[in-house]
Design a protein around this motif. Structure first.
Motif, PDB file in Angstrom:
ATOM      1  N   SER A  66     -53.615 -31.496  77.406  1.00 32.43           N
ATOM      2  CA  SER A  66     -52.878 -32.760  77.387  1.00 32.43           C
ATOM      3  C   SER A  66     -52.583 -33.196  75.965  1.00 32.43           C
ATOM      4  CB  SER A  66     -53.691 -33.864  78.084  1.00 32.43           C
ATOM      5  OG  SER A  66     -54.066 -33.473  79.384  1.00 32.43           O
ATOM      6  N   THR A  67     -51.510 -33.952  75.824  1.00 30.31           N
ATOM      7  CA  THR A  67     -51.197 -34.591  74.551  1.00 30.31           C
ATOM      8  C   THR A  67     -51.918 -35.930  74.506  1.00 30.31           C
ATOM      9  OG1 THR A  67     -49.039 -33.534  74.463  1.00 30.31           O
ATOM     10  CG2 THR A  67     -49.362 -35.477  73.082  1.00 30.31           C
ATOM     11  N   VAL A  68     -52.721 -36.142  73.490  1.00 29.68           N
ATOM     12  CA  VAL A  68     -53.499 -37.377  73.373  1.00 29.68           C
ATOM     13  C   VAL A  68     -53.323 -37.930  71.967  1.00 29.68           C
ATOM     14  CG1 VAL A  68     -55.190 -36.607  75.082  1.00 29.68           C
ATOM     15  CG2 VAL A  68     -55.613 -36.197  72.677  1.00 29.68           C
ATOM     16  N   SER A  69     -53.361 -39.233  71.864  1.00 28.27           N
ATOM     17  CA  SER A  69     -53.226 -39.864  70.553  1.00 28.27           C
ATOM     18  C   SER A  69     -54.463 -40.664  70.174  1.00 28.27           C
ATOM     19  CB  SER A  69     -52.001 -40.788  70.543  1.00 28.27           C
ATOM     20  OG  SER A  69     -52.130 -41.786  71.550  1.00 28.27           O
ATOM     21  N   ASP A  72     -58.882 -43.091  74.233  1.00 28.81           N
ATOM     22  CA  ASP A  72     -58.590 -43.560  75.587  1.00 28.81           C
ATOM     23  C   ASP A  72     -57.757 -42.550  76.362  1.00 28.81           C
ATOM     24  OD1 ASP A  72     -58.296 -47.036  74.499  1.00 28.81           O
ATOM     25  OD2 ASP A  72     -60.048 -45.868  75.142  1.00 28.81           O
ATOM     26  N   GLU A  73     -56.799 -41.948  75.696  1.00 28.79           N
ATOM     27  CA  GLU A  73     -55.979 -40.933  76.366  1.00 28.79           C
ATOM     28  C   GLU A  73     -56.801 -39.684  76.665  1.00 28.79           C
ATOM     29  OE1 GLU A  73     -51.593 -42.131  74.571  1.00 28.79           O
ATOM     30  OE2 GLU A  73     -52.379 -40.122  74.307  1.00 28.79           O
ATOM     31  N   LEU A  74     -57.749 -39.348  75.787  1.00 29.96           N
ATOM     32  CA  LEU A  74     -58.646 -38.227  76.072  1.00 29.96           C
ATOM     33  C   LEU A  74     -59.488 -38.536  77.303  1.00 29.96           C
ATOM     34  CD1 LEU A  74     -59.907 -35.492  75.294  1.00 29.96           C
ATOM     35  CD2 LEU A  74     -61.489 -36.743  73.792  1.00 29.96           C
ATOM     36  N   TYR A  75     -59.966 -39.759  77.404  1.00 28.25           N
ATOM     37  CA  TYR A  75     -60.742 -40.175  78.573  1.00 28.25           C
ATOM     38  C   TYR A  75     -59.917 -40.039  79.856  1.00 28.25           C
ATOM     39  CZ  TYR A  75     -62.954 -43.449  81.853  1.00 28.25           C
ATOM     40  OH  TYR A  75     -63.518 -44.021  82.966  1.00 28.25           O
ATOM     41  N   GLU A  76     -58.671 -40.491  79.833  1.00 30.62           N
ATOM     42  CA  GLU A  76     -57.835 -40.430  81.034  1.00 30.62           C
ATOM     43  C   GLU A  76     -57.539 -38.989  81.428  1.00 30.62           C
ATOM     44  OE1 GLU A  76     -58.001 -44.332  81.817  1.00 30.62           O
ATOM     45  OE2 GLU A  76     -57.076 -42.755  83.043  1.00 30.62           O
ATOM     46  N   ALA A  77     -57.286 -38.154  80.430  1.00 32.06           N
ATOM     47  CA  ALA A  77     -57.026 -36.740  80.728  1.00 32.06           C
ATOM     48  C   ALA A  77     -58.240 -36.098  81.375  1.00 32.06           C
ATOM     49  CB  ALA A  77     -56.655 -35.997  79.448  1.00 32.06           C
ATOM     50  N   ASP A 148     -52.583 -33.250  68.128  1.00 33.10           N
ATOM     51  CA  ASP A 148     -52.585 -34.233  69.226  1.00 33.10           C
ATOM     52  C   ASP A 148     -52.705 -33.571  70.587  1.00 33.10           C
ATOM     53  OD1 ASP A 148     -48.982 -34.823  69.482  1.00 33.10           O
ATOM     54  OD2 ASP A 148     -50.165 -32.988  69.300  1.00 33.10           O
ATOM     55  N   THR A 149     -53.226 -32.325  70.628  1.00 35.17           N
ATOM     56  CA  THR A 149     -53.389 -31.616  71.894  1.00 35.17           C
ATOM     57  C   THR A 149     -54.860 -31.366  72.157  1.00 35.17           C
ATOM     58  OG1 THR A 149     -51.252 -30.536  71.620  1.00 35.17           O
ATOM     59  CG2 THR A 149     -52.765 -29.547  73.195  1.00 35.17           C
TER      60      THR A 149
END
Length: 720
Positions: A66-69, A72-77, A148-149
């Motif tokens: 996943s692309t994460v910034s 929080d985005e890492l958590y959702e992925a 960012d991956t």
């Protein structure tokens, strides 16, 4: 069921080796990628990779990328993954994070967010959550970040695969087991072992190279001794398949133990020998390899008739050893090899290739590998007299020389005297002064004048009916008198053996000294190298061909095919060609050509260097490019893997010339040359082209004693 995608992580610079290994294990689509190799297959394929890979660190089953910034985005992925398919609430898990991620400054924070995602998903669905056990979890989860991956995977291997299970103790600075295996694979040990060859490590440390060598020779799976893999605590683990693979490995091991040859390790340290013997026993190989305390100067094959591979990881001053003492150590190692291991292969793993030069052996090839963070080189040698450095074989002293040696000295002096006026009038500083004039001394001797005088001596391979001992004696005579006759120090004489070209042998690197020297020819300056390749970078027999190109080049667009080090392009450009295009498949030669152009102050985009297979490039350029003057000087044979096809110049010259002629402007000239002495040009196949044999008129005076040294033709379209 569609195949699964897996990733085998590997130490730096070992991805291609892992891919080769996986292909041999049946994963035909294995491909090197950043950090390892990717492959597809069944769960059984992944288990087989865990059990049999000698080089990989881990076998991973990617779940998401996943692309994460940020965190929080890492958590959702991570929360979107169906973790209930891989764990139960009663399971334990651990997370490892490698790499870096944008917006996350600390690895621990990334691990924490993935852990929270797993725990929250289980709490939401089951009201219970699995526990974290960093030391001995049921399942290991791997997170890799790059920019960012983020990739999240199941770690099927568990602990790193380099941990075979036989090594409890190590000597100082031990090699990891998978690095030791990689060195053996790169050194060609599987093939040597299959032929019954011996293995010897004269500085064995904890015995890792010898033990890994035994595992390879006996066809023992490197993971056979491990008590646990990561997939064994995974919810989707297939125990029957795993047991079947284990049984297969046991059968192969039992059969292979009977095939082991001579495996020996020596070390100066008694403690290292004790550790090696302990590790050998833990590997289930007690009594099948020999370790003993022995000084390097006492190192010798186990039996006089043994031949095989000597492989060693000597100290190189990064962790062990006083750097001031290391040149002497490497010198002793070289002396031992030359005195007692002639006929063997040798591979030396070092962080300082300069130390390898102290051995007095010319490396045949090398590989770049990493020992942890330290970039190292694996130098490969054939321990044969022809690869001993320039002072080898040792010249005979004056009192031991025969009347034949005096004849050789007289002939060289006679040739020098005959060439002196021509050399002065033609401003020739690099020339051939002897070319097997006396059959007993089958040598070519060239002088290169620059800031010093260098002498390049090549021995033509003797026919099978010549007594090797007598040929060796005559060679030592010649190498003793040539420096005296030509008035140069012995260290400025470089010696090689020239053999008939086969396959891609004309491109074979002999060493990697990168020692370049500047010489001049016809007002041009060129770089030559006497050590790294069979040829020096300047074909002296083409001197007059280059002059012809210079005569024809003014105002022309010049194409140099199989351009080598670009010397012809320099002549064309300096003579006033409006453009030059130099095409060669070798990046090394094109870099050399670029240096030659710069040395002669030739710059600008109109002087183009193209790295390409000339056969493929000619097909691509058909109708798209046009030139007024083309130089076509192909090798006699080439079978490089990077080529569009194989090249046999006798077989293929008609098609090659016709392809080049399609790029030639009407009224233009194609100069075709080669060095195949038995070459016969097919004039009928080239009809109706106008083909003029200019071999004689392009043969330099210093090569007149051997008129078949090269063939050359000037080819034009028929006049309309």
């Amino acid at each position: 069921m569609s195949p699964l995608i897996f990733f085998a992580s590997a130490p730096r610079n070992m991805g291609s080796l892992v891919a080769e290994e996986l292909i041999k294990l049946g994963m035909r689509d294995a491909t090197e990628t950043r950090g390892g190799a990717r492959f597809s297959g069944t769960l059984e394929d992944a288990y087989r990779a865990c059990l049999w890979s000698r080089v990989a660190n881990r076998i991973l089953l990617p779940l998401t990328q996943s692309t994460v910034s940020g965190p929080d985005e890492l958590y959702e992925a991570a929360r979107e993954i169906h973790w209930e398919d891989h764990l139960t609430p009663e399971s334990t898990f651990a997370i490892q994070f490698d790499g870096t991620l944008s917006g996350i400054n600390h690895k621990h924070f990334a691990v924490l967010r993935v852990k929270d995602a797993i725990a929250d998903r289980f709490a939401e669905r089951f009201g219970r959550r699995p526990s974290v056990d960093p030391d001995d979890p049921d399942l290991r989860i791997h997170v890799f970040g790059h920019q960012d991956t983020a990739g999240i995977s199941i770690d099927l291997s568990g602990q790193s695969l380099h941990l075979r299970g036989y090594r409890e103790e190590g000597s100082a600075a031990p090699l990891k087991e998978n690095l030791a295996a990689a060195l053996l694979l790169r050194a060609g040990w599987p093939e040597i072992a299959a032929e019954g060859g011996a293995l010897l490590d004269p500085m064995c440390g904890s015995g890792t190279l010898v033990i890994e060598g035994a595992l390879i020779a006996a066809d023992i799976a490197p993971g056979y001794m491990r008590q646990r893999f990561g997939f064994q605590g995974w919810s989707q683990h297939d125990e029957p398949t795993w047991q079947r693979l284990r049984d297969e490995a046991r059968i192969r091991r039992d059969a292979g133990l009977g095939r082991l040859g001579s495996l020996r390790g020596y070390d100066l340290s008694s403690e290292a020998v004790r550790v090696s013997l302990h590790n050998l026993e833990r590997a289930g190989l007690a009594g099948l390899a020999h370790f003993e305390r022995r000084e390097l100067t006492d190192c010798r094959p186990g039996r006089p008739e043994d031949e095989g591979l000597l492989i060693v990881n000597p100290p190189y001053g990064e962790r062990l050893g006083d750097k001031g003492e290391l040149p002497e150590l490497y010198g002793r190692l070289g002396s031992v090899l030359k005195e007692r291991f002639v006929g063997w292969r040798a591979s030396i793993f070092t962080a300082d290739p300069e130390l390898g030069k102290c051995m007095g052996l010319r490396a045949q090839r090398m590989h770049s590998l990493y020992n942890g963070p330290i970039e190292c080189r694996l130098l490969h040698f054939k321990v044969e007299p022809r690869y001993f450095v320039s002072n080898q074989p040792r010249p005979l002293p004056l009192e031991e020389r025969s009347p034949g040696a005096k004849m050789l000295a007289n002939r060289i002096n006679k040739n020098l005297k005959a060439l002196r006026k021509w050399q002065r009038d033609e401003d020739v500083s690099c020339l051939r002064v002897y070319d097997a004039d006396l059959p007993e001394y089958a040598l070519a001797v060239d002088i290169y004048e620059g800031e010093k005088r260098w002498v390049h001596v090549q021995e033509y391979a003797a026919p099978a009916n010549v007594d090797p001992k007598r040929a060796r004696h005559r060679l030592r005579e010649a190498l003793g008198l040539i420096p005296e006759v030509l008035e140069v120090p012995g260290e400025q004489v470089h010696f090689k053996v020239r053999r008939p070209q086969k396959g891609s042998s004309q491109y074979e690197r002999l060493a990697e000294t990168r020692h370049f020297h500047q010489v001049s020819e016809g007002g041009h300056r060129f770089l030559v190298n006497f050590e790294d390749y069979l040829d020096t970078g300047l074909f002296l027999d083409h001197r007059d061909v280059r002059r012809l190109i210079g005569t024809l080049a003014p105002g022309k667009r010049f194409l140099n095919l199989f351009g080598y080090t670009g010397t012809a392009s320099v002549y064309a450009a300096k003579a006033g060609a409006v453009s030059t295009t130099t095409v060669d498949m070798s990046r090394t030669y094109l870099e050399w050509a670029a240096s030659n152009l710069m040395l002669n102050k030739i710059q600008g985009e109109e002087h183009e260097l193209v790295q390409a297979d000339c056969l493929r490039w000619l097909d691509m350029m058909n109708g798209r490019r046009r030139f007024d003057l083309i130089f076509l000087d192909p090798p006699s044979f080439s079978t490089s893997k990077r080529m569009f096809g194989t090249l046999d110049i006798q077989r293929d010259h008609v098609g090659l010339i016709q392809s080049a002629m399609r790029l030639l402007e009407p009224g233009g000239d194609l100069i075709f040359s080669n060095n195949l002495r038995r070459f016969r040009i097919d004039l009928a196949g080239l009809s109706p082209l106008r083909v003029a044999d200019i071999s004689a008129e392009t043969l330099p005076r210093d090569f007149a004693r051997n008129p078949r040294i090269h063939n050359c033709w000037r080819i034009r379209r028929p006049e309309s």
